[in-house]
Enzyme design. Sequence first.
Site, short mmCIF file in Angstrom:
data_model
loop_
_atom_site.label_atom_id
_atom_site.label_comp_id
_atom_site.label_asym_id
_atom_site.label_seq_id
_atom_site.Cartn_x
_atom_site.Cartn_y
_atom_site.Cartn_z
NE ARG A 118 -4.12 -1.98 2.02
CZ ARG A 118 -4.08 -3.13 2.68
NH1 ARG A 118 -3.09 -3.39 3.51
NH2 ARG A 118 -5.05 -4.01 2.53
CE LYS A 139 0.49 12.52 -15.36
NZ LYS A 139 0.15 13.41 -16.49
CD GLU A 181 8.26 14.95 -22.51
OE1 GLU A 181 7.85 16.08 -22.18
OE2 GLU A 181 7.48 13.98 -22.66
CE LYS A 223 6.06 16.81 -14.65
NZ LYS A 223 6.79 15.65 -15.15
CD GLU A 233 -2.81 15.52 -16.16
OE1 GLU A 233 -3.16 15.50 -17.35
OE2 GLU A 233 -2.03 14.69 -15.65
NE ARG A 237 1.58 16.50 -13.09
CZ ARG A 237 2.11 15.72 -12.16
NH1 ARG A 237 1.71 15.82 -10.90
NH2 ARG A 237 3.05 14.85 -12.46
CG ASN A 241 -0.88 15.74 -20.58
OD1 ASN A 241 -0.12 14.80 -20.46
ND2 ASN A 241 -1.78 16.06 -19.66
CG HIS A 244 2.47 14.21 -23.86
ND1 HIS A 244 3.23 15.34 -24.08
CD2 HIS A 244 3.23 13.40 -23.07
CE1 HIS A 244 4.38 15.22 -23.45
NE2 HIS A 244 4.41 14.05 -22.84
CG HIS A 248 0.53 9.38 -24.68
ND1 HIS A 248 -0.09 9.83 -23.54
CD2 HIS A 248 1.86 9.43 -24.42
CE1 HIS A 248 0.82 10.15 -22.64
NE2 HIS A 248 2.01 9.91 -23.16
CG HIS A 261 7.30 9.55 -24.14
ND1 HIS A 261 5.93 9.48 -24.28
CD2 HIS A 261 7.55 10.69 -23.42
CE1 HIS A 261 5.36 10.50 -23.66
NE2 HIS A 261 6.33 11.25 -23.15
#
Length: 359
Positions: A118, A139, A181, A223, A233, A237, A241, A244, A248, A261
């Site tokens: 956990r 993330k 990036e 960032k 987000e 935030r 993206n 992206h 993606h 990526h």
Amino acid sequence: MEQLQVEHDSGIYSITIGAGLRHTITDYLPTSYRQVFVITDSHVAPLYLQDVKNAFSKDTTVTSFVVPAGEQSKSLSVFYDCHTKAIENGIDRESLIVALGGGVVGDLAGYVAASYMRGIDYVQLPTTLLAHDSSVGGKVAINHELGKNLIGHFYQPVAVIYDTETLRTLSKTEWRSGMAEVIKHAWIAQDKAFLEQCFKMNSFSDMESEWINSILLQGVAVKARIVSEDEREQGIRRFLNFGHTLGHAIEAELGYGKITHGEAVAIGMDFALKVSESHFNTDLHRQTYRDWISKYHYPITILDQLNKDELLHRMTRDKKNVQSEIRLVLLSEQGKPEVVSFTVDQIKEELKEYHKEVS
């Protein structure tokens, strides 16, 4: 050495950037640990795993697990294998997981830490330029065959320790991936000098340490500021993206690992710039960016290999979308990102026009 702080809902952690930090990791941890479990990949392990193990005292038990290098390791099966190895090595709730590697390892190891018993502490030790983005902000995720990063969590590290010496072993492909990036952060930052600095880069092999440290610090600062304001987000935030949504979709449609990526995001940003100029009736000097991605051989013509209907279908599964609309991060001008909603038919037409340009 440079240090930044990231504030989040549960506290604060440091990002430390400098040369040789892998040898002095314990100096930048918030506490000591009796057991440490290092997750790394088959490319990084021969280079830096022993250095990291040696950084801990003899009073600390350090074990490790090496996963196959590449995007394919962000899978349920490898995620499960990491848990199995941690259990076998007696990792408990007071232990530390070390993510030693690029974005794939950081995402995978971070999600293992978030879910193991956990949630236990983890630290990011990025070894790629691309990971200057993914290692900050908490993330963490693995991929599903139907979409990238669809299985994951928001789970912050206790520290990010960025040893810039590790960048010297990167291939041109990895530099290309990481710079995408970096330039993404430059596009969304209200700092034209940062973007111009990226465009003035001569070559991947000739970059001076001072230049590398400068762009890293600027990118990480963008960032860190955004994450501190919007950890989960819900607002700004989402601007991270930029590029992206299509990026993606390209990764997923090609098959994870067929393109990096960053390379996919670079194409996605070009598409987003095209849509931005049309939507806002503005001039973002997109040709300068197109010249840049051409100079460094980003695989923009790869769209010819993809089924456009399937690509569009994957874009509809993007996490930012609401109901039947596709949401893109666009720029009304450099440094002013906005999230804009489009119908599927509108994006279909934009993709058709974009494909004509790049094919």
